[in-house]
Design an enzyme around this catalytic site. Sequence first.
Site, mmCIF file in Angstrom:
data_model
loop_
_atom_site.group_PDB
_atom_site.id
_atom_site.type_symbol
_atom_site.label_atom_id
_atom_site.label_comp_id
_atom_site.label_asym_id
_atom_site.label_seq_id
_atom_site.Cartn_x
_atom_site.Cartn_y
_atom_site.Cartn_z
ATOM 1 N N LYS A 185 9.324 -9.547 -1.893
ATOM 2 C CA LYS A 185 10.481 -9.329 -0.867
ATOM 3 C C LYS A 185 10.143 -9.740 0.715
ATOM 4 O O LYS A 185 8.395 -10.141 0.634
ATOM 5 C CB LYS A 185 10.048 -7.564 -0.762
HETATM 6 C C1 LIG Z 1 13.646 -5.439 -5.519
HETATM 7 C C2 LIG Z 1 15.000 -4.650 -5.671
HETATM 8 C C3 LIG Z 1 15.531 -3.396 -5.635
HETATM 9 C C4 LIG Z 1 13.893 -2.781 -6.665
HETATM 10 O O1 LIG Z 1 12.889 -2.573 -6.008
HETATM 11 P P1 LIG Z 1 11.076 -2.328 -6.898
HETATM 12 O O2 LIG Z 1 10.221 -2.564 -6.893
HETATM 13 O O3 LIG Z 1 11.438 -4.027 -7.911
HETATM 14 O O4 LIG Z 1 11.512 -1.178 -8.319
HETATM 15 C C5 LIG Z 1 16.512 -3.023 -5.938
HETATM 16 N N1 LIG Z 1 16.867 -2.357 -4.904
HETATM 17 C C6 LIG Z 1 17.188 -4.141 -4.145
HETATM 18 C C7 LIG Z 1 18.199 -4.300 -3.532
HETATM 19 C C8 LIG Z 1 16.637 -5.664 -4.727
HETATM 20 O O5 LIG Z 1 16.230 -6.445 -3.925
#
Ligand SMILES: *Cc1c(COP(=O)(O)O)cnc(C)c1O
Length: 361
Positions: A185
């Site tokens: 991210k």
């Molecule tokens: C990455 C992501 C999640 C989930 O996050 P995790 O930490 O992998 O559980 C949820 N929503 C969106 C839009 C994402 O990109």
Amino acid sequence: MIPFLDLTHVNKPHQLAIQAAAERVIASGWYILGREVETFERQFANYCQTKHCIGVANGLDALTLVLKAWDFPAGSEVIIASNAYIASVLSITHAGLTPVFVEPDPQTYLLDPAKIEPAITGKTKAILPVHLYGRCCDMGPINSLAQRYQLKVLEDAAQAHGATYAGKQAGNLGDAAGWSFYPSKNLGALGDAGAITTNDDALAEQLRAWRNYGSAQKYITDYRGHNSRLDELQAAILSAKLQYLDRENSRRRTIASFYLEGIRNTDILLPPADQLDQDVWHLFVIRHPRRDNLRTYLRDRGIGTDVHYPIPPHHQKAYESYAHLSLPISEQLHKEVLSLPLNPALTDTDVAYIIDAINKF
Ligand SMILES: *Cc1c(COP(=O)(O)O)cnc(C)c1O
């Protein structure tokens, strides 16, 4: 070779800060729910301009815990765009609720405010706008509808660290927001991590207990809670990296503007550019009617790409009871979208090479 994303390169400029953070935690002898988590929560709440930030184990938990805390009757409906990430949909069903899929805006690929009202029923309790690819949903009309129908708004901000809408930060645009700090991210940990931001005091207090077995005080259990704690090591690393987030988002914008100006291939549909500076460009997603051919062509030239996402939620086996739905905008999107490399480690030369290759396809 230009990989789609190489986290070694992304984290390299922060190596010393990350090592110092890790050494501080190791030496502290305190690894769960301590000063590092408190510090990061304060810094991130401050960054999002919200009253509260509650660190949790990951993004899926962040969303699920909020939906559970709202305590809607079982089977209540939550409106979500049909091209959302699967984790956003999982959070709804994990909370015992029912996702109601509406087609995204064909220009922005985000929740389309015009499609919300027709989807509202007597069972609707919440709207879950996902700020997909780094751009905020059109929260003005979404919040007006929520107010009119007394619905909660849960932002999925997992792709939108630092994005803004009408001068306000993502994470401060609804009743609560779920964040992920998954390593890829815009603000990424070196493992799993997540958070919730909100201005709601009671919700924040409840969630602080819920992430820790339902105990606000050790061995006193008020709720049948979860174990979804952000750990000290990840919190310390996130604090170290948070100070570079704006600079890295600005590099992402520069790369996005190179792509937007440079790509001339008329078969390619570029992402919307009208909010270049509010968007944090988590992903740069183009469309092409022969997406798979383009992907192979780029791979043969050493350029890695990815597809976000190849299968819409209603065509996943896990949601086969929704397979009968006809959602043509989403279905076409999933066939045509292609994510180009976009991350702070990419050089201008890399970007020029990618643009040149795409224009020759
Ligand atoms: C990455 C992501 C999640 C989930 O996050 P995790 O930490 O992998 O559980 C949820 N929503 C969106 C839009 C994402 O990109």
